[in-house]
Design an enzyme around this catalytic site. Sequence first.
Site, PDB file in Angstrom:
ATOM      1  N   GLY A  82       0.937  -1.816  -0.499  1.00 20.07           N
ATOM      2  CA  GLY A  82       0.120   0.289   0.029  1.00 20.07           C
ATOM      3  C   GLY A  82       0.938   1.305   0.205  1.00 20.07           C
ATOM      4  O   GLY A  82       0.601   2.328  -0.364  1.00 20.07           O
TER       5      GLY A  82
ATOM      6  N   HIS B  85      -2.583 -17.417  -9.526  1.00 21.40           N
ATOM      7  CA  HIS B  85      -1.325 -16.686  -9.180  1.00 21.40           C
ATOM      8  C   HIS B  85      -0.708 -17.799  -8.024  1.00 21.40           C
ATOM      9  O   HIS B  85      -1.157 -17.798  -6.813  1.00 21.40           O
ATOM     10  CB  HIS B  85      -2.172 -15.074  -8.341  1.00 21.40           C
ATOM     11  CG  HIS B  85      -0.784 -14.711  -7.760  1.00 21.40           C
ATOM     12  ND1 HIS B  85       0.511 -14.668  -8.146  1.00 21.40           N
ATOM     13  CD2 HIS B  85      -0.267 -13.785  -7.166  1.00 21.40           C
ATOM     14  CE1 HIS B  85       0.998 -13.625  -7.897  1.00 21.40           C
ATOM     15  NE2 HIS B  85       0.750 -13.410  -6.976  1.00 21.40           N
TER      16      HIS B  85
HETATM   17  N1  APR Z   1      -9.244  -2.953   6.921  1.00 19.72           N
HETATM   18  C1  APR Z   1      -7.901  -2.786   6.118  1.00 19.72           C
HETATM   19  N2  APR Z   1      -6.562  -3.062   6.026  1.00 19.72           N
HETATM   20  C2  APR Z   1      -6.434  -4.342   6.701  1.00 19.72           C
HETATM   21  C3  APR Z   1      -7.692  -4.772   7.017  1.00 19.72           C
HETATM   22  C4  APR Z   1      -8.677  -4.477   6.768  1.00 19.72           C
HETATM   23  N3  APR Z   1      -9.962  -4.795   7.579  1.00 19.72           N
HETATM   24  N4  APR Z   1      -6.659  -5.896   7.930  1.00 19.72           N
HETATM   25  C5  APR Z   1      -5.431  -6.019   7.416  1.00 19.72           C
HETATM   26  N5  APR Z   1      -5.443  -4.786   6.888  1.00 19.72           N
HETATM   27  C6  APR Z   1      -4.338  -3.821   6.790  1.00 19.72           C
HETATM   28  C7  APR Z   1      -3.031  -4.295   7.844  1.00 19.72           C
HETATM   29  O1  APR Z   1      -3.050  -3.309   8.872  1.00 19.72           O
HETATM   30  C8  APR Z   1      -1.812  -3.882   7.570  1.00 19.72           C
HETATM   31  O2  APR Z   1      -1.021  -2.635   7.634  1.00 19.72           O
HETATM   32  O3  APR Z   1      -3.194  -4.509   5.801  1.00 19.72           O
HETATM   33  C9  APR Z   1      -1.886  -4.420   5.467  1.00 19.72           C
HETATM   34  C10 APR Z   1      -0.856  -5.092   5.026  1.00 19.72           C
HETATM   35  O4  APR Z   1      -0.117  -4.797   4.715  1.00 19.72           O
HETATM   36  P1  APR Z   1       1.366  -5.589   4.577  1.00 19.72           P
HETATM   37  O5  APR Z   1       0.732  -7.043   6.152  1.00 19.72           O
HETATM   38  O6  APR Z   1       2.330  -4.907   4.703  1.00 19.72           O
HETATM   39  O7  APR Z   1       1.391  -6.729   3.380  1.00 19.72           O
HETATM   40  P2  APR Z   1       1.132  -6.171   2.002  1.00 19.72           P
HETATM   41  O8  APR Z   1       3.203  -7.018   2.048  1.00 19.72           O
HETATM   42  O9  APR Z   1       1.592  -5.051   2.151  1.00 19.72           O
HETATM   43  O10 APR Z   1       1.210  -7.422   1.161  1.00 19.72           O
HETATM   44  C11 APR Z   1      -0.709  -7.378   1.249  1.00 19.72           C
HETATM   45  O11 APR Z   1      -0.869  -8.663  -0.553  1.00 19.72           O
HETATM   46  O12 APR Z   1       0.461 -10.134  -2.467  1.00 19.72           O
HETATM   47  C12 APR Z   1      -0.666  -9.803  -1.178  1.00 19.72           C
HETATM   48  O13 APR Z   1       0.434 -11.194   0.237  1.00 19.72           O
HETATM   49  C13 APR Z   1      -0.279 -10.003   0.043  1.00 19.72           C
HETATM   50  O14 APR Z   1      -2.056 -10.671   0.953  1.00 19.72           O
HETATM   51  C14 APR Z   1      -0.910 -10.121   0.804  1.00 19.72           C
HETATM   52  C15 APR Z   1      -1.265  -8.403   1.051  1.00 19.72           C
END
Ligand code: APR
Length: 315
Positions: A14, A175
């Site tokens: 993000g 994927h």
């Molecule tokens: N609503 C919004 N955000 C949420 C929620 C929710 N209900 N639940 C969790 N999150 C947020 C978390 O707080 C976290 O900041 O989603 C974010 C995910 O970020 P990361 O843990 O850094 O994961 P990231 O590497 O960005 O990957 C996200 O994409 O490629 C896929 O496998 C990966 O499923 C994963 C996703």
Amino acid sequence: MKKKISLIGAGMIGGTLAHLISIKELADVVLFDVAEGLAKGKALDIAQSTSISGSNINLTGTNNYEDTKNSDVIIITAGIPRKPGMSRDDLLETNLKIIKQVAEGIKKTSPNAFVICITNPLDVIVMALQKYSGLPTNMVVGMAGILDSSRFKYFLSRELQVPVKNIESLVLGGHGDTMVPMPNQTKINGKSLNQVIKKEKLDPIIERTRKGGAEIGKLLQKASAFYAPAASGIEMAESYIKDLKKTLPCAAYLSGEYGVNNIYAGVPVVIGNNGIEKIVELSLSKEEKVNFNLSIKAVRELFEVAVKIDKDLGS
Ligand code: APR
């Protein structure tokens, strides 16, 4: 008028998405996360970098769906990423619950948005998102094929010592470990792949592409890949916003194309300002067809597991 992109999930992908949108001046950005400080902090940090880049866009962080209202594009990364040793499928139960909340949030506030899902396990999560939200299938799409293809092209470019931009290729199917790199659809400086590489060299490249995400997760230990996934999502958002009508491999809803019905899977699609404007049907070799169907079978099986977790999905 400036466009608005909301990013649901302000984690590693993000935050990188927000930074890329800012550098490209593609749209105003709302970063949404349940962890409110994370979204606000990243938005503020990137906003301060616009004094240097000169980008004229607004960036805000929030934990309130109202602030994402009337978005033109929504990119979803909310969920947990893989830890070393986990498969994408291991994320299913947790991410399914999260995606249900997200679908409810976006259908109320941005029912006309073009929605790009990145959360894994991708094909099943994007299908669940479409079902939970009820948004039209041409406006809900998953990011996977661009990333898988970019990994395949990168590995080929290193092996063959050819610039990546001279390589055209596609990875189709789901994927996951059954994704389908397509040697017959691959061209190096216009030449077919089998003219420039031997099978003994190609097979390990195909295998490395399939395991590309796991390789990075093992190195990072505390995160999964995020730069290339974010760049891939941006290519899709840009094609929609600027009506570029690029043909890109994405997870799209199939209703009869490739002989497959009622499932999301990776195929080439044309993205323009009507969302997915067309699914491009390539003629596959016998082997490609067999591999594609195996991949679809794996997606279907995982979707059945999702239906067992939440029977709302079966209706
Ligand atoms: N609503 C919004 N955000 C949420 C929620 C929710 N209900 N639940 C969790 N999150 C947020 C978390 O707080 C976290 O900041 O989603 C974010 C995910 O970020 P990361 O843990 O850094 O994961 P990231 O590497 O960005 O990957 C996200 O994409 O490629 C896929 O496998 C990966 O499923 C994963 C996703």
